[in-house]
Design an enzyme around this catalytic site. Structure first.
Site, PDB file in Angstrom:
ATOM      1  CG  HIS A  21       4.794   7.186   6.377  1.00 47.67           C
ATOM      2  ND1 HIS A  21       4.535   7.621   5.098  1.00 47.67           N
ATOM      3  CD2 HIS A  21       3.847   6.242   6.634  1.00 47.67           C
ATOM      4  CE1 HIS A  21       3.503   6.966   4.594  1.00 47.67           C
ATOM      5  NE2 HIS A  21       3.057   6.138   5.501  1.00 47.67           N
ATOM      6  CG  ASP A  57      -4.144   3.001   6.087  1.00 50.58           C
ATOM      7  OD1 ASP A  57      -3.839   3.338   4.936  1.00 50.58           O
ATOM      8  OD2 ASP A  57      -3.313   2.937   7.040  1.00 50.58           O
ATOM      9  CD  GLU A  66      -1.425   2.411   1.901  1.00 47.60           C
ATOM     10  OE1 GLU A  66      -0.322   2.386   2.490  1.00 47.60           O
ATOM     11  OE2 GLU A  66      -2.105   3.431   1.776  1.00 47.60           O
ATOM     12  CG  ASP A  95     -11.392  -1.289  23.330  1.00 49.92           C
ATOM     13  OD1 ASP A  95     -11.905  -1.015  24.422  1.00 49.92           O
ATOM     14  OD2 ASP A  95     -11.630  -2.353  22.713  1.00 49.92           O
TER      15      ASP A  95
END
Ligand code: DTR
Ligand code: ZN
Ligand code: ZN
Length: 447
Positions: A295, A208, A179, A310
């Protein structure tokens, strides 16, 4: 719009393709239309999703962290850490009874891997799909980006197995490769999916970055049903979500969306900074990035907000359970309307009022509500049809030489389940007798 009770009339127009059978319940009189007189039949109520164990989700993150540490410090495409991550997730799924497939592709001269897992059962023509990318950047272990999404999707799949959940739809899960190189793995999957297979996917849910340390609660603003499912879940927790605005094209839902598949997803934020208003709403630190380690090598197991992870993991499970249960009623009040006046020529040609329906999934409901408001001085002159996007006409009202009353203001219920929901629907009205005149005041479709 509330109609004077004297004008309310409900009629059930039962139709087979091409045939019109107007069936009125015995003794039907003009009666106050109950709010949901023709609400869709009782929907399949989704079983409640289990509350996912945060301990279990974090145990997967610990494994991803160890895998990175044992493989050069990352889980990036083309590096051993990514393949080791695939092997870890696959082993869990195989042991839980999933049918797994590893799809290989090449990018930047290296082999990439998509892991696909199918849960046996459910309608093969109705697939509910949830996914997350499993690769990290080369800078680090990628625990929030995107160990968090990968772990939540994995734990959701394992919860399906533990519950032996058998929804109406077929469940599929995926962990995408590459990705970070530009959605390479998910693009490869969608591009190699036959069109017939694409049309079976009724929704793709993307996860994501869902554990950011300074979290926001963002919901993708794509398919309205999926979006509402997530928003309602968080509203139940007392959390006001925001729509994800920077996400278009920025994660693995994009290839599915480009293929016309309804998509949705969750996001807790990356390098953008949290505003004061957002900090007021969600807590955390304003003026600071949602994820300062985006990143970066510091995207470790310490770079996670447990509460956000959660909540988003449980929201993922809730959406998978809810959206796969079968026919769940679309959000009440999803109204598509045209209120432009259209003059109906006296004893003349038919005219139409159009609404463009979009963002729906699949076919129109078997109890499609059709709101018709026509101002006219002798409604018996009028013939009224609903015309579906493919041109199929459904007769709503025939002419009558005796019905001299004014106006048509009513809601018809039409079995439009044979029609694709999305497209241009039309109300077609013709005045078939001289002297009286009128106009279309409004046309509404409520799904
Ligand atoms: N592209 C993702 C991170 C990302 C950035 N903006 C959004 C919006 C919606 C989902 C994900 C993202 C990555 O770096 O993996
Ligand atoms: Zn990333
Ligand atoms: Zn990511």
């Amino acid at each position: 719009m509330s109609l004077p009770s004297s004008l309310r009339m409900s009629s059930t127009v039962a139709l087979a393709a091409g045939l019109v059978v107007t069936a009125f319940a015995p003794g039907v009189q003009a009666v106050p239309a109950l709010p949901d007189a023709h609400a869709p039949a009782a929907v399949t109520t989704a079983l409640a999703a289990p509350d996912l164990s945060l301990t279990n989700v974090k145990a997967h993150l610990t494994q991803f962290s160890k895998i990175a540490a044992d493989n050069g410090g990352n889980r990036a495409h083309g590096r051993p850490g990514h393949k080791a991550s695939v092997d870890y997730v696959k082993a869990k799924l195989d042991a839980a009874g999933f049918t797994t497939t590893v799809q290989q592709f090449t990018s930047n001269g290296a082999t990439g891997y998509n892991l696909i897992a199918d849960w046996p059962g459910g309608s093969p023509d109705q697939v509910l799909f949830a996914g997350a990318h499993l690769d990290s950047v080369t800078e680090g272990a990628g625990i929030n980006d995107n160990g968090s999404g990968s772990a939540a999707v994995l734990e959701t799949a394992l919860a399906v197995s533990r519950a032996q959940y058998k929804p109406a739809k077929h469940l599929r899960f995926a962990w995408w490769g590459a990705e970070e190189l530009g959605l390479v793995g998910s693009k490869h999957y969608v591009n190699n999916l036959p069109t017939t297979e694409r049309s079976k996917i009724k929704g793709y849910l993307n996860f994501d970055m869902i554990g950011s340390p300074n979290p926001g609660y963002f919901v993708y603003d794509d398919d309205p049903v999926i979006e509402k499912t997530f928003k309602d879940y968080f509203a139940g927790l007392g959390i006001q979500t925001e729509i994800e605005t920077e996400g278009d094209g920025r994660s693995d839902h994009a290839p599915f969306k480009s293929a016309g598949i309804p998509v949705g997803g969750l996001f807790t934020g990356a390098s953008s900074k949290k505003t004061a208003a957002q900090a007021q709403k969600w807590g955390g630190t304003s003026g600071q990035s949602f994820d300062r380690c985006y990143h970066s090598s510091c995207d470790t197991t310490a770079n996670i907000d447990d509460t956000a992870l959660d909540r988003n993991s449980d929201a993922a499970a809730h959406a998978v359970w809810t959206l796969s249960a079968g026919t769940t009623a679309p959000p009440a009040g999803t109204v598509f309307e045209n209120t432009a006046d259209v003059a109906v020529p006296d004893n003349g040609a038919a005219v139409t009022s159009a609404v463009d329906v979009s963002g729906r999934t699949g076919n129109a409901p078997a109890a499609l509500k059709v709101g018709v408001d026509i101002v006219h001085t002798y409604r018996g002159d009028l013939v009224v049809d609903l015309v579906a996007p493919d041109g199929t006409a459904y007769r709503l009202k025939d002419r009558s030489g005796t019905d001299s009353a004014d106006d048509v203001r009513t809601t018809y219920t039409v079995d439009a389940s044979g029609e694709t929901a999305n497209g241009t629907w039309k109300l077609k009205v013709q005045d078939t007798s001289a002297q009286d005149t009128g106009y279309i005041d409004a046309f509404r479709l409520t799904f």
